[in-house]
Design a protein around this motif. Structure first.
Motif, short mmCIF file in Angstrom:
data_model
loop_
_atom_site.label_atom_id
_atom_site.label_comp_id
_atom_site.label_asym_id
_atom_site.label_seq_id
_atom_site.Cartn_x
_atom_site.Cartn_y
_atom_site.Cartn_z
N LYS A 1 0.83 -1.21 0.00
CA LYS A 1 0.00 0.00 0.00
C LYS A 1 0.86 1.26 0.00
O LYS A 1 0.58 2.23 -0.71
N ASP A 2 1.95 1.23 0.78
CA ASP A 2 2.84 2.38 0.83
C ASP A 2 3.60 2.55 -0.48
O ASP A 2 3.82 3.66 -0.96
N PHE B 1 -4.98 -6.90 2.94
CA PHE B 1 -4.82 -7.34 1.56
C PHE B 1 -5.29 -6.28 0.59
O PHE B 1 -5.90 -5.27 0.99
N HIS B 2 -5.00 -6.50 -0.68
CA HIS B 2 -5.54 -5.61 -1.71
C HIS B 2 -6.05 -6.44 -2.87
O HIS B 2 -5.62 -7.57 -3.09
N ASN C 1 -1.05 -7.59 1.60
CA ASN C 1 -0.38 -6.29 1.58
C ASN C 1 1.13 -6.43 1.81
O ASN C 1 1.92 -5.61 1.35
N VAL C 2 1.51 -7.46 2.55
CA VAL C 2 2.92 -7.79 2.74
C VAL C 2 3.10 -9.21 2.24
O VAL C 2 2.41 -10.11 2.69
N GLY C 3 3.98 -9.41 1.28
CA GLY C 3 4.08 -10.75 0.73
C GLY C 3 5.37 -10.99 0.00
O GLY C 3 6.33 -10.21 0.08
N PHE D 1 -7.37 -1.31 -1.37
CA PHE D 1 -6.76 -1.93 -0.18
C PHE D 1 -7.81 -2.14 0.90
O PHE D 1 -8.72 -1.32 1.08
N PHE D 2 -7.62 -3.23 1.66
CA PHE D 2 -8.55 -3.57 2.73
C PHE D 2 -7.79 -4.02 3.98
O PHE D 2 -6.74 -4.67 3.88
#
Length: 354
Positions: free
Chosen positions: A66-67, A138-139, A110-112, A82-83
């Protein structure tokens, strides 16, 4: 297939004689001393944090998608929503509709990393299920229509005006071609690469693997351009001519504070990409990015070690230059905390991948 061929066709021997399937630790263990020498040179175990100052930890671990997406010019990446968890599937659907996103879609944590937790969402029920099973933020992203995918590694010295492409990997999605007689599963069992990912393919497709494809009909069984999801990586670094380099350099210089990493790009054709048209950046990877052209089956483990070390040296050089410009390294506690956080993220990602 004779007895020796049958033995060599087993996953254990495929993995043994093809280093591209070795574990991360196995591949990197022999060259870790080089990494520690670079740490000594920078006088920090966590020097990489200064490589890309606008990305958390320089993009080495635990960076937020997201960032990152907020610093990429919007015309270069697919529409994304994004959620945060816990999430309500119906609310997720409403927000996707408001954003104008249509099926199929792609769900990503979102982090993966390494394709874990990434899934194709073909309908509303898929979205609801994905939201319900999400163990982390997640997004959901529009499915990019372009059929080709590549990873382009980019490096720029902070003291220089222009950057360079140091590696290109072309991604060939795992697929089967029907013969009108054998099921998809039987065709996959004949393919050494597919055999290494058969478990996950069974989870993805279920009973569809029992279908018989018409002769010459091709089916992509894993639409993800990720080595851990079955894609074949082909070294296409020779395509890094002056025209393509100028295009990629122009894009990367529009991403603030980005000096080292890999762009994963979907595109219509190499000609269009070289013209700066019909492409979309689906991922930006920072200091933790691998020069993934090393995974071309034609390359030896010695070639891989050489390329990894070459990129480590570039990462170290960029980080030290940025450090002199005032961008800080991580402290000891911050670095240890990052690795602990990454371990926890990995556990959640595995749960989302099952």
């Amino acid at each position: 297939m004779n007895s020796i061929q049958r033995i060599l066709h087993r996953p254990f021997f495929i993995k043994l004689f093809n280093w591209e399937y070795w574990s991360f630790t196995t591949v990197y263990l022999c060259i870790y001393p080089v990494w520690f020498l670079l740490c000594l040179r920078a006088r920090s175990l966590f020097f990489f944090a200064a490589s890309n100052p606008t990305i958390k930890n320089g993009g080495f671990l635990c960076e937020s998608k997201k960032d990152i997406i907020t610093i990429i010019p919007p015309q270069y990446h697919p529409s994304t929503v994004f959620f945060s968890i816990p999430s309500n599937g119906n609310i997720v659907l409403r927000d996707l509709q408001r954003a104008g996103l249509q099926f199929p879609l792609i769900g990503k944590p979102n982090v993966g990393g390494r394709g874990r937790g990434v899934k194709v969402l073909r309908d509303e029920q898929d979205v609801i299920t994905y939201a319900r099973n999400a163990y982390m933020d997640f997004h959901i992203q529009e499915f990019v229509p372009w059929k080709l995918e590549a990873g382009i590694f980019y490096v720029r010295n902070p003291n220089q005006a222009n950057g360079a492409i140091t590696g290109i990997v072309y991604k060939e999605f795992l697929s089967v071609t029907g013969d009108g007689q054998h099921t998809i599963l039987q065709l996959l069992q004949k393919d050494k690469r597919a055999l290494m990912y058969l478990g996950s393919l069974k989870n993805i497709h279920g009973d569809r693997l029992n279908l018989v494809l018409p002769a010459e009909e091709k089916m992509i069984v894993s639409p993800f351009g990720n080595h851990a999801r079955g894609s074949k990586f082909i070294d296409a670094t020779h395509l890094a001519d002056e025209t393509l380099t100028q295009v990629i350099d122009g894009i990367c210089k529009q991403i603030p504070g980005f000096y080292f990493g890999r762009l994963d790009i979907r595109f219509e054709s190499w000609e269009a990409l070289r013209a700066g048209k019909n492409f979309s950046i689906i991922e930006v990877n920072g200091a933790g990015a691998e020069p993934t052209h090393i995974y071309d089956p034609r390359h030896s483990i010695f070639f891989a070690w050489k390329e990894i070390i070459r990129h480590w040296v570039l990462l170290n050089r960029i980080s030290r230059i940025n450090h002199k410009k005032g961008h800080r390294y991580l402290g000891w506690r911050e670095g240890i905390s990052m690795f602990r956080e990454a371990k926890e993220w990995a556990r959640k990602l595995e749960a989302m991948t099952e």
